[in-house]
Design a protein around this motif. Structure first.
Motif, PDB file in Angstrom:
ATOM      1  N   ALA A 118      -6.928  30.531  -0.774  1.00 27.02           N
ATOM      2  CA  ALA A 118      -7.198  29.282  -0.066  1.00 27.02           C
ATOM      3  C   ALA A 118      -7.352  28.135  -1.059  1.00 27.02           C
TER       4      ALA A 118
ATOM      5  N   THR B 219      -4.011  27.148  -2.368  1.00 24.96           N
ATOM      6  CA  THR B 219      -3.310  26.300  -1.398  1.00 24.96           C
ATOM      7  C   THR B 219      -3.804  24.873  -1.487  1.00 24.96           C
ATOM      8  N   ASP B 220      -5.129  24.695  -1.564  1.00 25.19           N
ATOM      9  CA  ASP B 220      -5.696  23.358  -1.707  1.00 25.19           C
ATOM     10  C   ASP B 220      -5.185  22.666  -2.969  1.00 25.19           C
TER      11      ASP B 220
ATOM     12  N   ASP C  22      -1.445  21.576  -2.399  1.00 22.31           N
ATOM     13  CA  ASP C  22      -1.337  20.514  -1.396  1.00 22.31           C
ATOM     14  C   ASP C  22      -1.922  19.207  -1.928  1.00 22.31           C
TER      15      ASP C  22
ATOM     16  N   GLN D 139       5.357  24.697   6.193  1.00 22.22           N
ATOM     17  CA  GLN D 139       4.757  25.743   7.009  1.00 22.22           C
ATOM     18  C   GLN D 139       3.942  26.631   6.080  1.00 22.22           C
ATOM     19  N   ARG D 140       3.298  27.653   6.639  1.00 27.20           N
ATOM     20  CA  ARG D 140       2.532  28.570   5.793  1.00 27.20           C
ATOM     21  C   ARG D 140       3.487  29.542   5.106  1.00 27.20           C
TER      22      ARG D 140
ATOM     23  N   THR E  29      -2.385  29.986   2.236  1.00 29.13           N
ATOM     24  CA  THR E  29      -3.094  30.202   3.498  1.00 29.13           C
ATOM     25  C   THR E  29      -2.783  29.195   4.593  1.00 29.13           C
ATOM     26  N   SER E  30      -2.005  28.149   4.289  1.00 33.75           N
ATOM     27  CA  SER E  30      -1.663  27.199   5.342  1.00 33.75           C
ATOM     28  C   SER E  30      -0.497  26.333   4.908  1.00 33.75           C
ATOM     29  N   ALA E  31       0.077  25.636   5.881  1.00 37.30           N
ATOM     30  CA  ALA E  31       0.978  24.531   5.582  1.00 37.30           C
ATOM     31  C   ALA E  31       0.151  23.365   5.055  1.00 37.30           C
TER      32      ALA E  31
ATOM     33  N   THR F 289      -2.060  20.259   4.986  1.00 35.71           N
ATOM     34  CA  THR F 289      -3.008  19.762   5.984  1.00 35.71           C
ATOM     35  C   THR F 289      -3.220  18.256   5.865  1.00 35.71           C
TER      36      THR F 289
ATOM     37  N   GLU G 131      -8.816  24.041   2.751  1.00 34.53           N
ATOM     38  CA  GLU G 131      -8.815  25.442   3.132  1.00 34.53           C
ATOM     39  C   GLU G 131     -10.017  26.178   2.540  1.00 34.53           C
TER      40      GLU G 131
ATOM     41  N   ARG H   3     -10.406  22.919  12.870  1.00 37.36           N
ATOM     42  CA  ARG H   3      -8.990  23.200  12.588  1.00 37.36           C
ATOM     43  C   ARG H   3      -8.111  22.814  13.765  1.00 37.36           C
TER      44      ARG H   3
END
Length: 246
Positions: free
Chosen positions: A168, A171-172, A175, A200-201, A206-208, A210, A223, A246
């Motif tokens: 997570a 991912t942060d 992004d 997309q993820r 853990t995610s697209a 945000t 995340e 979320r």
């Protein structure tokens, strides 16, 4: 919270040698000694700055600060040059600040890179040409994820966090770096590269992206938690997963 968990790196160099006083990422990940020493230094800095050094906060800062190195290198070169460096741990180096132990200087080593057909360096020996920006974005995701996986394998045994939390934070880091590169480059809303790379993820991320438009302007939902709220007189950050729906 008034202080950001990932301050801006002061220098990004393309060079063949490690900066004076710096370390290759491959050496940093070669065993627990460097990472444990770094976490100890970071805890000492937190204690001096805030009067407390909660272990989870020191742990979270180290994870975010390390992963900002490959994320920042990839995001800045993608945005400004439309190139992606290899991002292998052996081909990135950084130097920690003498006071605040943040990676202040970053060096991208080696000659290998991916680029578009229109790149003036596309005929260079280290260049690999891809057909469009989506393909370039896919290379950046893959190269960054491979580096992050090396970090997760090295740090998970000594971390207070599980692998899901580490990913997570990875991912942060990506992004945020993409969003920051856009904003630094003058993109008004600062989301073009973030939505290109993280449309997309893509597990284990853990995610697209945000990054989104809120009532007070553009922001992003984190995340992972940086645990800065455990510091005296600090509260949850904007976009904290503890408070942001979320």
């Amino acid at each position: 919270m008034t202080r950001t968990i990932t301050p801006t790196l002061q220098r990004l160099d393309l060079r063949r040698d490690v900066p004076a006083g710096g370390i290759r990422c491959s050496e940093a990940l070669g065993g627990p000694d460097f990472l444990e020493e770094w976490r100890t230094r970071l805890a000492g800095w937190l204690l001096r700055e805030f009067g407390a050094a909660p272990p989870r906060t020191a742990d979270a800062y180290l994870v975010a600060w390390y992963l900002h190195v490959p994320a920042y290198a990839g995001a800045m070169l993608l945005h400004h040059e439309r190139r992606v460096p290899s991002l292998r741990p052996a081909e990135l180096a950084f130097r920690l600040g003498a006071g605040r132990p943040y990676p202040e200087d970053l060096a991208v080593l080696g000659d290998e890179f991916w680029c578009l057909p229109t790149d003036p360096g596309s005929a260079a020996p280290g260049a690999t040409v891809v057909h469009d920006e989506r393909a370039l974005a896919a290379v950046l995701r893959a190269r960054y994820t491979a580096h992050a996986a090396r970090f997760v394998e090295a740090y998970a045994p000594i971390s207070r966090f599980g692998r899901r939390t580490l990913w997570a934070t990875a991912t942060d880091a990506l992004d945020s770096a993409l969003w920051g590169a856009d904003r630094a480059g003058g993109t008004p809303e600062g989301v073009a590269d973030a939505t290109l790379v993280l449309d997309q993820r893509y597990p284990p991320l853990t995610s697209a992206s945000t990054v989104r438009l809120a009532d007070h302007g553009w922001t992003r939902r984190r995340e992972s938690c940086c645990f800065s709220y455990l510091l005296p007189a600090e509260s949850e950050c904007d976009g904290c997963p503890r408070t942001c729906s979320r």
